[in-house]
Scaffold this active site. Sequence first.
Site, mmCIF file in Angstrom:
data_model
loop_
_atom_site.group_PDB
_atom_site.id
_atom_site.type_symbol
_atom_site.label_atom_id
_atom_site.label_comp_id
_atom_site.label_asym_id
_atom_site.label_seq_id
_atom_site.Cartn_x
_atom_site.Cartn_y
_atom_site.Cartn_z
ATOM 1 N N GLU A 94 -5.054 8.432 8.087
ATOM 2 C CA GLU A 94 -6.135 7.655 7.370
ATOM 3 C C GLU A 94 -6.451 6.472 8.068
ATOM 4 O O GLU A 94 -7.681 5.884 8.369
ATOM 5 C CB GLU A 94 -5.663 7.003 6.145
ATOM 6 C CG GLU A 94 -6.091 7.605 4.999
ATOM 7 C CD GLU A 94 -5.748 7.431 3.619
ATOM 8 O OE1 GLU A 94 -5.508 8.124 2.751
ATOM 9 O OE2 GLU A 94 -5.874 6.103 3.351
ATOM 10 N N HIS A 149 0.827 -1.304 -0.102
ATOM 11 C CA HIS A 149 0.137 -0.158 -0.044
ATOM 12 C C HIS A 149 0.907 1.421 0.015
ATOM 13 O O HIS A 149 0.612 2.331 -0.464
ATOM 14 C CB HIS A 149 -0.657 0.100 1.081
ATOM 15 C CG HIS A 149 -1.773 0.993 1.483
ATOM 16 N ND1 HIS A 149 -1.623 1.877 2.468
ATOM 17 C CD2 HIS A 149 -2.809 1.767 0.618
ATOM 18 C CE1 HIS A 149 -2.594 2.944 2.212
ATOM 19 N NE2 HIS A 149 -3.342 2.772 1.302
ATOM 20 N N GLU A 153 2.119 1.798 -3.308
ATOM 21 C CA GLU A 153 1.288 2.246 -4.423
ATOM 22 C C GLU A 153 1.544 3.709 -4.165
ATOM 23 O O GLU A 153 1.102 4.379 -5.003
ATOM 24 C CB GLU A 153 0.130 1.651 -4.212
ATOM 25 C CG GLU A 153 -1.121 2.118 -5.350
ATOM 26 C CD GLU A 153 -2.364 2.376 -4.412
ATOM 27 O OE1 GLU A 153 -2.705 1.669 -3.317
ATOM 28 O OE2 GLU A 153 -2.935 3.244 -4.856
ATOM 29 N N GLU A 174 4.341 10.983 3.631
ATOM 30 C CA GLU A 174 3.222 9.918 3.268
ATOM 31 C C GLU A 174 2.710 9.118 4.329
ATOM 32 O O GLU A 174 1.812 8.812 4.501
ATOM 33 C CB GLU A 174 3.722 8.961 1.977
ATOM 34 C CG GLU A 174 2.983 8.769 1.053
ATOM 35 C CD GLU A 174 1.623 9.435 0.563
ATOM 36 O OE1 GLU A 174 1.943 10.838 0.420
ATOM 37 O OE2 GLU A 174 0.634 9.208 0.719
#
Lengths: 512, 119
Positions: free
Chosen positions: A208, A131, A134, A201
């Site tokens: 999140e 993840h 990506e 990130e």
Amino acid sequence: MANKQLLSLARRSHKPPSSFTVVRSSSSAAEEFIKPPPPTAMIYDRIAHSLKSKLQKLEKPDIRFLKYGSPHPTQSSHTHILSLPETKITTLPNGLRVATESTSNSRTATVGLWIDAGSRFESDETNGTAHFLERMIFKGTEKRRSEEEIENMGGHLNGYTCREETAYYAKVMGNGVLKAVDILADMLQNSKLEEGCISRERDAILREVQAGEHTEEAVFDHLHSTAFQYSPLGRSIHGAVANIKTISTEHLHHYIHTHYTTPRMVLAASGAVKHDQIVEKANKLFTKLSSDSTTAKEPATFTGSEVRIINDYVPLAKFAIAFEATSSTDPDSIALMVMREMLGSWNKNAGGGKHMGSELAQRVSINGIAESMMAFSTNYKDTGLFGVYAVAKPDCLGDLSFAIMSAITKLAYRVSEDDVIRARNQLKSSLMLHTDGTSPVAEDIGRQLLTYGRRIPIAELFARIDAVDPSTIKRVANRYFYDRDIAISAIGPIKELPDYNWFRRRTYWNRY
Amino acid sequence: MSSFLQSFLDPKKSWLAAMHMKSLTKRLRKYGLRYDDLYDPYYDLDIKEALNRLPREIVDARNQRLKRAIDLSMKHEYLPENLQQMQTPFRSYLQEMLALVKKENAEREALPLYQRTIP
């Protein structure tokens, strides 16, 4: 006297001629010739006759009204839509598969890379790399910033990571397809994954993870983690928080090197694309990826278990019950898809209201025991999950669980032809309606090539769906649901949700 | 099987059934009744529902016939001979509606309990 005679004459002429008097006059003439009056003589007989003909028409309904929709589910022929454009597939020497379906009348196209790599292929220490990678790949390469270039063309660049596949795709106008292939190849092979971007990130991902505590995804994440505990499918896609904090550039490069290999990738395109041009471009561009075709996969084991996270401060309880299903390449997966349509889904915004087709949806809606309910059937490479996910208020969880379990177990005992035909028609139309547009078609191509190794033609798919009849449903239900362990995951105010043994007991009936 | 029974009960095909129909005709004609007038709404609620659905004129005619027959029976009389010749005891008005009502009730029984009424 004359007045009286005149008046009676006038009165007699105004009176409507009733056949009673007519017959009376004739009966006085000759007694043996009395006949009963014809059926059109009296008004009640006339009305009865017209009513009889109307009622008889009910027996034979006009088929013109039933041609396109009828209260009885019917099997209809779909041969006129089964001849869709053909998918052309080429395998390059390095193992990469290029597949395109060009529809000549579209002016946009979607081109993307579907990779057979996901969170399943990580280990416990590297969980979360897929993840993270990506997200990082979109941040830029050595030569250019990919997102900017695609948006300059007016396109969209997108990607997702699943447990068993990762995808990067771009939706562009027809004349930008080759440039999009260029950008995608560059993104995958020359990504510069620098530390500054990585730390930014990381924070985004951690935020999140925290925000997604009570969503539907959380229930399914917990479901996978308990159903496939101690096996790679149980790991969540985001990864453990500790892992997210320690991922670095070497991890990401290592992941690209081991898992983004050409035999596991499919370059799929659909829309205004030409197969040969894309094959040529792919040949030239995809040179820096390794051609190692080993896909290290641990087998996934299903454990009947449950995870419950009680939280009385949220208003609604969400829970999911799942049985172990089969892999996507098993022929029974089609029967499971039909069974998923038989159980159906419902939520309070559904237009059908209390009159939906599936019996479970009707029970749930008429008695008002759930806010929403959805049956799901997911298939992985060697296993799968089939079950029902429901959101409900805390006080009706007992009734809801009873309705769900009795509907699922009933599939092993009593299946009616009407329900099966309706579910088949719904499945066929949902499959066709879903692949409208270039992006869903490209995704369909990529997924099918990765899971089945070929693109199943629609005619074959429809034939397989039509081969599912009530006896098949009963056999498949007996194989996967009858007296089998289940996995439950629930969050919210779930104090009233019955315990695991209650659910496990209702996977079979003693009535038969 | 059912066609064998129908041939047994059909007055056109079976002599016994024709004899039965003739005797019924004679008796109904004496009181001026039709065969469908003998269906009693208090005996079966389906008949009551079917009579509720029939048009007013048909039900009024039925009630008048019944009143006339009750009156004749009270006076220990029969209908006058000329009227008797005009009777049509086997002209039916109820059979189709009754069959429809029975079919609907059978369909309704097949549904589960909470779907039998309009929600």
